[in-house]
Motif scaffolding. Structure first.
Motif, PDB file in Angstrom:
ATOM      1  N   LEU A 188       0.753  -1.121  -0.089  1.00  0.00           N
ATOM      2  CA  LEU A 188      -0.170   0.005  -0.066  1.00  0.00           C
ATOM      3  C   LEU A 188       0.918   1.436  -0.095  1.00  0.00           C
ATOM      4  O   LEU A 188       0.765   2.104  -0.820  1.00  0.00           O
ATOM      5  CB  LEU A 188      -0.908  -0.203   1.072  1.00  0.00           C
ATOM      6  N   MET A 189       1.795   1.222   0.701  1.00  0.00           N
ATOM      7  CA  MET A 189       2.714   2.277   0.832  1.00  0.00           C
ATOM      8  C   MET A 189       3.450   2.746  -0.395  1.00  0.00           C
ATOM      9  O   MET A 189       3.474   3.768  -1.094  1.00  0.00           O
ATOM     10  CB  MET A 189       3.931   2.172   1.809  1.00  0.00           C
ATOM     11  N   GLU A 190       4.109   1.631  -0.972  1.00  0.00           N
ATOM     12  CA  GLU A 190       4.658   1.891  -2.225  1.00  0.00           C
ATOM     13  C   GLU A 190       3.606   2.356  -3.534  1.00  0.00           C
ATOM     14  O   GLU A 190       4.155   3.080  -4.277  1.00  0.00           O
ATOM     15  CB  GLU A 190       5.391   0.674  -2.868  1.00  0.00           C
ATOM     16  N   THR A 191       2.511   1.581  -3.377  1.00  0.00           N
ATOM     17  CA  THR A 191       1.571   2.131  -4.477  1.00  0.00           C
ATOM     18  C   THR A 191       1.240   3.285  -4.462  1.00  0.00           C
ATOM     19  O   THR A 191       0.804   4.299  -5.343  1.00  0.00           O
ATOM     20  CB  THR A 191       0.399   1.118  -4.432  1.00  0.00           C
ATOM     21  N   CYS A 192       0.875   4.038  -3.207  1.00  0.00           N
ATOM     22  CA  CYS A 192       0.431   5.388  -2.709  1.00  0.00           C
ATOM     23  C   CYS A 192       1.545   6.308  -3.381  1.00  0.00           C
ATOM     24  O   CYS A 192       1.275   7.217  -3.950  1.00  0.00           O
ATOM     25  CB  CYS A 192       0.236   5.722  -1.331  1.00  0.00           C
ATOM     26  N   ARG A 193       2.815   5.828  -3.054  1.00  0.00           N
ATOM     27  CA  ARG A 193       3.862   6.819  -3.274  1.00  0.00           C
ATOM     28  C   ARG A 193       3.899   6.971  -5.104  1.00  0.00           C
ATOM     29  O   ARG A 193       4.368   7.992  -5.548  1.00  0.00           O
ATOM     30  CB  ARG A 193       5.388   6.228  -2.891  1.00  0.00           C
ATOM     31  N   CYS A 194       3.364   5.815  -5.740  1.00  0.00           N
ATOM     32  CA  CYS A 194       3.644   5.859  -7.312  1.00  0.00           C
ATOM     33  C   CYS A 194       2.970   7.049  -7.709  1.00  0.00           C
ATOM     34  O   CYS A 194       3.056   7.778  -8.750  1.00  0.00           O
ATOM     35  CB  CYS A 194       3.183   4.512  -7.634  1.00  0.00           C
ATOM     36  N   VAL A 195       1.663   7.409  -6.952  1.00  0.00           N
ATOM     37  CA  VAL A 195       0.851   8.432  -7.686  1.00  0.00           C
ATOM     38  C   VAL A 195       1.025   9.905  -6.639  1.00  0.00           C
ATOM     39  O   VAL A 195       0.129  10.556  -6.540  1.00  0.00           O
ATOM     40  CB  VAL A 195      -0.445   7.975  -7.654  1.00  0.00           C
ATOM     41  N   GLY A 196       2.160   9.874  -5.879  1.00  0.00           N
ATOM     42  CA  GLY A 196       2.320  11.066  -5.088  1.00  0.00           C
ATOM     43  C   GLY A 196       1.757  11.324  -3.806  1.00  0.00           C
ATOM     44  O   GLY A 196       1.647  12.420  -3.477  1.00  0.00           O
ATOM     45  N   ILE A 197       1.310  10.175  -3.343  1.00  0.00           N
ATOM     46  CA  ILE A 197       0.745  10.387  -1.976  1.00  0.00           C
ATOM     47  C   ILE A 197       1.762  10.057  -1.069  1.00  0.00           C
ATOM     48  O   ILE A 197       2.221   8.989  -0.952  1.00  0.00           O
ATOM     49  CB  ILE A 197      -0.526   9.328  -1.754  1.00  0.00           C
ATOM     50  N   PRO A 198       2.404  10.867   0.123  1.00  0.00           N
ATOM     51  CA  PRO A 198       3.087  10.638   0.778  1.00  0.00           C
ATOM     52  C   PRO A 198       2.782   9.438   1.970  1.00  0.00           C
ATOM     53  O   PRO A 198       1.569   9.517   2.238  1.00  0.00           O
ATOM     54  CB  PRO A 198       3.278  12.078   1.673  1.00  0.00           C
ATOM     55  N   SER A 199       3.477   8.505   2.210  1.00  0.00           N
ATOM     56  CA  SER A 199       3.107   7.388   3.015  1.00  0.00           C
ATOM     57  C   SER A 199       4.341   6.897   3.591  1.00  0.00           C
ATOM     58  O   SER A 199       5.494   6.745   3.196  1.00  0.00           O
ATOM     59  CB  SER A 199       2.387   6.068   2.128  1.00  0.00           C
ATOM     60  N   ARG A 200       3.932   6.143   4.890  1.00  0.00           N
ATOM     61  CA  ARG A 200       5.111   5.595   5.691  1.00  0.00           C
ATOM     62  C   ARG A 200       4.357   4.334   6.281  1.00  0.00           C
ATOM     63  O   ARG A 200       3.218   4.005   6.416  1.00  0.00           O
ATOM     64  CB  ARG A 200       5.415   6.702   6.601  1.00  0.00           C
ATOM     65  N   PHE A 201       5.312   3.430   6.932  1.00  0.00           N
ATOM     66  CA  PHE A 201       5.073   2.013   7.587  1.00  0.00           C
ATOM     67  C   PHE A 201       4.958   2.384   9.021  1.00  0.00           C
ATOM     68  O   PHE A 201       5.784   3.220   9.518  1.00  0.00           O
ATOM     69  CB  PHE A 201       6.322   1.189   7.092  1.00  0.00           C
ATOM     70  N   PHE A 224      -0.324  10.593   4.012  1.00  0.00           N
ATOM     71  CA  PHE A 224      -0.640  12.065   4.359  1.00  0.00           C
ATOM     72  C   PHE A 224      -1.784  12.865   3.261  1.00  0.00           C
ATOM     73  O   PHE A 224      -1.429  12.755   2.123  1.00  0.00           O
ATOM     74  CB  PHE A 224       0.540  12.923   4.267  1.00  0.00           C
ATOM     75  N   ILE A 225      -2.821  13.127   3.775  1.00  0.00           N
ATOM     76  CA  ILE A 225      -3.995  13.918   2.873  1.00  0.00           C
ATOM     77  C   ILE A 225      -4.197  15.355   3.723  1.00  0.00           C
ATOM     78  O   ILE A 225      -4.249  15.497   4.437  1.00  0.00           O
ATOM     79  CB  ILE A 225      -5.144  13.090   3.431  1.00  0.00           C
ATOM     80  N   PRO A 226      -3.877  16.225   2.540  1.00  0.00           N
ATOM     81  CA  PRO A 226      -3.931  17.555   3.067  1.00  0.00           C
ATOM     82  C   PRO A 226      -5.372  17.856   3.785  1.00  0.00           C
ATOM     83  O   PRO A 226      -6.448  17.268   3.127  1.00  0.00           O
ATOM     84  CB  PRO A 226      -4.079  18.404   1.556  1.00  0.00           C
ATOM     85  N   GLY A 227      -5.379  18.676   4.788  1.00  0.00           N
ATOM     86  CA  GLY A 227      -6.678  18.907   5.577  1.00  0.00           C
ATOM     87  C   GLY A 227      -6.961  17.782   6.627  1.00  0.00           C
ATOM     88  O   GLY A 227      -7.602  18.168   7.442  1.00  0.00           O
TER      89      GLY A 227
END
Length: 281
Positions: A188-201, A224-227
């Motif tokens: 999930l982390m890596e897939t989110c990062r592919c589309v520019g969504i900051p993510s962490r384990f 990380f989701i703005p707002g």
């Protein structure tokens, strides 16, 4: 919901060894979703020095140094914590732009959380492929993407416990069609990062209404989701996490969120054993 968590780890060695520096990540966070009411850490042997350290992700950790050889190491962490209801993001008004890719260029603290999982900084092709599938048929909204992505992951990969070894790459998890919670968290982390969504384990605990024979550490992903800031999503569980989750530590690298990291000096063929127990009431 109030919880008491007792996490005990016992390392045994067939002959006395010299323990080197150990980093202990067993203190739950205290924030808007979980309030830490009490925490007590005990470490044996008693011939040690321990002091607190704040990690790069602002998690409370402890560094321990030992002065005498020993044939065992026991670490016991007791936490009293109160978790709070997590609002449903899908039904809360948010005036920030949630279209993909997210506009985070002005926030340098988030740049490191969109880098690829591979050592050269590139994204796993398997993660890119499933990200493209999750983007199909949605309105290019980060919440719609996450909902569809988690459904895809649950359809493609069966959760199975796996105690040994590091987290798998996204490609291996998708090809094996099974994965532990840490494997799915990385996917999930890596897939989110592919589309520019900051993510962490994230590592921590998941409280279950029907208690299992033995509780184990759990892993999930924070994005990380703005707002909305950092919010947890569990691809091996309920999706958007709720008050049954207790976070310990987070990092871009899963090994940096391990409950205990350290080493010892002894013969190369030395036999050692780890036993652990987690009580949640």
């Amino acid at each position: 919901m109030k919880k008491k968590i007792i996490h005990t780890l016992v390392y045994s060695y067939e002959i006395p060894v010299l323990l080197e520096e150990h980093l202990i990540c067993l203190k739950p966070r205290s924030n808007g979703f979980q309030k830490l009411c009490n925490f007590d850490l005990k470490v044996f042997p008693s011939s040690h020095t321990i002091f607190p350290v704040i990690s790069e992700n602002s998690d409370d950790t402890f560094k321990a140094y030992f002065t005498e050889p020993t044939n065992s190491l026991t670490i016991k962490a007791e936490s009293d914590i109160e978790t709070r209801i997590h609002p449903d993001l899908y039904h809360i008004k948010n005036n920030f732009d949630l279209s993909l890719p997210l506009k985070i260029e002005s926030n340098n603290s988030l740049i490191g959380f969109i880098k690829g999982w591979f050592p050269n900084g590139q994204h796993d092709p398997a993660a890119i492929k499933i990200a493209q599938e999750a983007l199909a048929g949605i309105n290019n909204n980060v919440l719609d993407f996450l909902y569809q992505l988690i459904e895809l992951i649950k359809d493609r990969v069966k959760y199975t416990p796996r105690h040994l070894g590091p987290a798998w790459t996204s490609g291996r998890t998708l090809s094996e069609r099974v994965g532990s919670c840490r494997d799915l968290a990385i996917l999930l982390m890596e897939t989110c990062r592919c589309v520019g969504i900051p993510s962490r384990f994230v590592s921590g605990y998941q409280f279950l209404d029907q208690a299992p024979e033995k509780y184990e550490l759990h892993a999930w992903t924070e994005v990380f989701i703005p707002g909305f800031g950092w919010r947890g999503f569990d691809p091996s569980g309920c999706g958007l996490i709720n008050h049954n989750y207790v976070a310990l530590a987070s990092s871009s690298e899963p090994e940096l969120a391990a409950p205990v990291r350290g080493s010892f000096v002894g013969p190369s063929n030395l036999k050692s054993e780890l036993k652990w127990n987690i009580e949640i009431t």
